[in-house]
Design a protein around this motif. Structure first.
Motif, PDB file in Angstrom:
ATOM      1  N   LYS A 171       0.859  -1.188   0.000  1.00  0.00           N
ATOM      2  CA  LYS A 171       0.000   0.000   0.000  1.00  0.00           C
ATOM      3  C   LYS A 171       0.892   1.232   0.000  1.00  0.00           C
ATOM      4  CE  LYS A 171      -3.976  -2.087   2.155  1.00  0.00           C
ATOM      5  NZ  LYS A 171      -5.026  -1.986   3.119  1.00  0.00           N
ATOM      6  N   THR A 172       0.380   2.289  -0.596  1.00  0.00           N
ATOM      7  CA  THR A 172       1.079   3.559  -0.621  1.00  0.00           C
ATOM      8  C   THR A 172       0.072   4.680  -0.376  1.00  0.00           C
ATOM      9  OG1 THR A 172       2.461   5.057  -1.968  1.00  0.00           O
ATOM     10  CG2 THR A 172       0.871   3.704  -3.148  1.00  0.00           C
ATOM     11  N   THR A 173       0.556   5.792   0.116  1.00  0.00           N
ATOM     12  CA  THR A 173      -0.330   6.940   0.330  1.00  0.00           C
ATOM     13  C   THR A 173      -0.512   7.747  -0.962  1.00  0.00           C
ATOM     14  OG1 THR A 173       1.548   8.282   1.059  1.00  0.00           O
ATOM     15  CG2 THR A 173       0.274   7.144   2.770  1.00  0.00           C
ATOM     16  N   VAL A 198      -1.217  -1.837  -4.319  1.00  0.00           N
ATOM     17  CA  VAL A 198      -0.339  -2.207  -5.414  1.00  0.00           C
ATOM     18  C   VAL A 198      -0.126  -3.719  -5.423  1.00  0.00           C
ATOM     19  CG1 VAL A 198       2.015  -1.930  -6.278  1.00  0.00           C
ATOM     20  CG2 VAL A 198       0.855   0.006  -5.213  1.00  0.00           C
ATOM     21  N   ARG A 199      -0.251  -4.324  -6.598  1.00  0.00           N
ATOM     22  CA  ARG A 199       0.013  -5.768  -6.755  1.00  0.00           C
ATOM     23  C   ARG A 199       0.858  -5.971  -8.005  1.00  0.00           C
ATOM     24  NH1 ARG A 199      -3.326  -9.248  -3.735  1.00  0.00           N
ATOM     25  NH2 ARG A 199      -4.956  -8.117  -2.635  1.00  0.00           N
ATOM     26  N   LEU A 200       2.015  -6.588  -7.805  1.00  0.00           N
ATOM     27  CA  LEU A 200       2.914  -6.899  -8.914  1.00  0.00           C
ATOM     28  C   LEU A 200       2.856  -8.395  -9.203  1.00  0.00           C
ATOM     29  CD1 LEU A 200       5.199  -6.162 -10.929  1.00  0.00           C
ATOM     30  CD2 LEU A 200       6.809  -6.669  -9.077  1.00  0.00           C
ATOM     31  N   LEU A 219       2.891   6.965 -12.472  1.00  0.00           N
ATOM     32  CA  LEU A 219       3.843   7.839 -13.158  1.00  0.00           C
ATOM     33  C   LEU A 219       5.225   7.790 -12.524  1.00  0.00           C
ATOM     34  CD1 LEU A 219       1.555  10.911 -13.925  1.00  0.00           C
ATOM     35  CD2 LEU A 219       2.517   9.258 -15.563  1.00  0.00           C
ATOM     36  N   CYS A 220       5.306   7.425 -11.269  1.00  0.00           N
ATOM     37  CA  CYS A 220       6.597   7.244 -10.605  1.00  0.00           C
ATOM     38  C   CYS A 220       7.275   5.954 -11.073  1.00  0.00           C
ATOM     39  CB  CYS A 220       6.388   7.222  -9.086  1.00  0.00           C
ATOM     40  SG  CYS A 220       7.905   6.965  -8.133  1.00  0.00           S
ATOM     41  N   VAL A 221       6.514   4.879 -11.202  1.00  0.00           N
ATOM     42  CA  VAL A 221       7.052   3.567 -11.557  1.00  0.00           C
ATOM     43  C   VAL A 221       7.403   3.452 -13.039  1.00  0.00           C
ATOM     44  CG1 VAL A 221       6.530   1.092 -11.666  1.00  0.00           C
ATOM     45  CG2 VAL A 221       5.847   2.422  -9.664  1.00  0.00           C
ATOM     46  N   LEU A 222       6.598   4.035 -13.899  1.00  0.00           N
ATOM     47  CA  LEU A 222       6.721   3.849 -15.347  1.00  0.00           C
ATOM     48  C   LEU A 222       8.119   4.126 -15.918  1.00  0.00           C
ATOM     49  CD1 LEU A 222       5.290   3.012 -17.958  1.00  0.00           C
ATOM     50  CD2 LEU A 222       4.596   5.407 -18.226  1.00  0.00           C
ATOM     51  N   PRO A 223       8.811   5.213 -15.563  1.00  0.00           N
ATOM     52  CA  PRO A 223      10.136   5.443 -16.156  1.00  0.00           C
ATOM     53  C   PRO A 223      11.140   4.312 -15.879  1.00  0.00           C
ATOM     54  CG  PRO A 223       9.334   7.446 -15.134  1.00  0.00           C
ATOM     55  CD  PRO A 223       8.381   6.350 -14.737  1.00  0.00           C
ATOM     56  N   ASN A 278       9.132  -0.828  -5.527  1.00  0.00           N
ATOM     57  CA  ASN A 278       9.409  -0.570  -4.108  1.00  0.00           C
ATOM     58  C   ASN A 278       9.860   0.869  -3.839  1.00  0.00           C
ATOM     59  OD1 ASN A 278       8.785  -3.131  -3.025  1.00  0.00           O
ATOM     60  ND2 ASN A 278      10.703  -3.940  -3.797  1.00  0.00           N
ATOM     61  N   ASN A 279      10.684   1.435  -4.725  1.00  0.00           N
ATOM     62  CA  ASN A 279      11.191   2.789  -4.506  1.00  0.00           C
ATOM     63  C   ASN A 279      10.117   3.857  -4.568  1.00  0.00           C
ATOM     64  OD1 ASN A 279      13.778   1.779  -4.201  1.00  0.00           O
ATOM     65  ND2 ASN A 279      14.368   2.205  -6.310  1.00  0.00           N
ATOM     66  N   CYS A 280       9.034   3.592  -5.266  1.00  0.00           N
ATOM     67  CA  CYS A 280       7.963   4.581  -5.402  1.00  0.00           C
ATOM     68  C   CYS A 280       6.922   4.508  -4.296  1.00  0.00           C
ATOM     69  CB  CYS A 280       7.297   4.448  -6.766  1.00  0.00           C
ATOM     70  SG  CYS A 280       8.352   4.994  -8.128  1.00  0.00           S
ATOM     71  N   LEU A 281       6.994   3.469  -3.486  1.00  0.00           N
ATOM     72  CA  LEU A 281       6.003   3.340  -2.405  1.00  0.00           C
ATOM     73  C   LEU A 281       6.110   4.527  -1.477  1.00  0.00           C
ATOM     74  CD1 LEU A 281       6.265  -0.452  -1.589  1.00  0.00           C
ATOM     75  CD2 LEU A 281       4.384   0.714  -2.728  1.00  0.00           C
TER      76      LEU A 281
END
Length: 115
Positions: free
Chosen positions: A32-34, A91-93, A42-46, A112-115
């Motif tokens: 989960k993320t806030t 979030v589910r990967l 948009l954080c994960v995509l790049p 993980n870095n964008c959480l």
């Protein structure tokens, strides 16, 4: 020769993995993320696009979906579902193979870095 070509074609088709196939398996990461779904996507995509230039992001009814696939063989390697939650996103990967295989740790690092 025809038998060999037919055998190769069958082998390629059996290796196909669709997003629906991945969702049937257990997710590699559940978190989960806030962040709102769009901000998180948009954080994960790049990071995903660095690994797989053809990574895509699509809006869904409940959030966003990122897909990383080997289009030349019709195989989805990773699927990230981002759904609206009461205080951010869930979030589910889903992955076809563990993220450490074939140098694909960039995918899980981005998640993980964008959480």
């Amino acid at each position: 020769m025809r038998i060999l070509i037919g055998a190769v074609a069958v082998a390629l088709l059996t290796g196909c993995t669709t997003p629906g196939d991945l969702i049937k398996s257990s997710p590699t990461i559940v978190a989960k993320t806030t962040k709102a779904p769009k901000a998180y996507a948009l954080c994960v995509l790049p990071g995903w696009q660095e690994h797989q230039a053809g990574a895509t992001m699509n809006e869904t009814l409940t959030g966003y979906r990122l897909i990383s696939s080997a289009e030349s063989i019709g195989q989805t390697n990773e699927l990230l579902e981002i759904k609206q939650a009461p205080e951010g996103s869930e979030v589910r990967l889903y992955q076809r193979m563990p993220s450490i295989s074939l140098g694909r740790s960039k995918i899980t690092s981005s998640v993980n870095n964008c959480l």
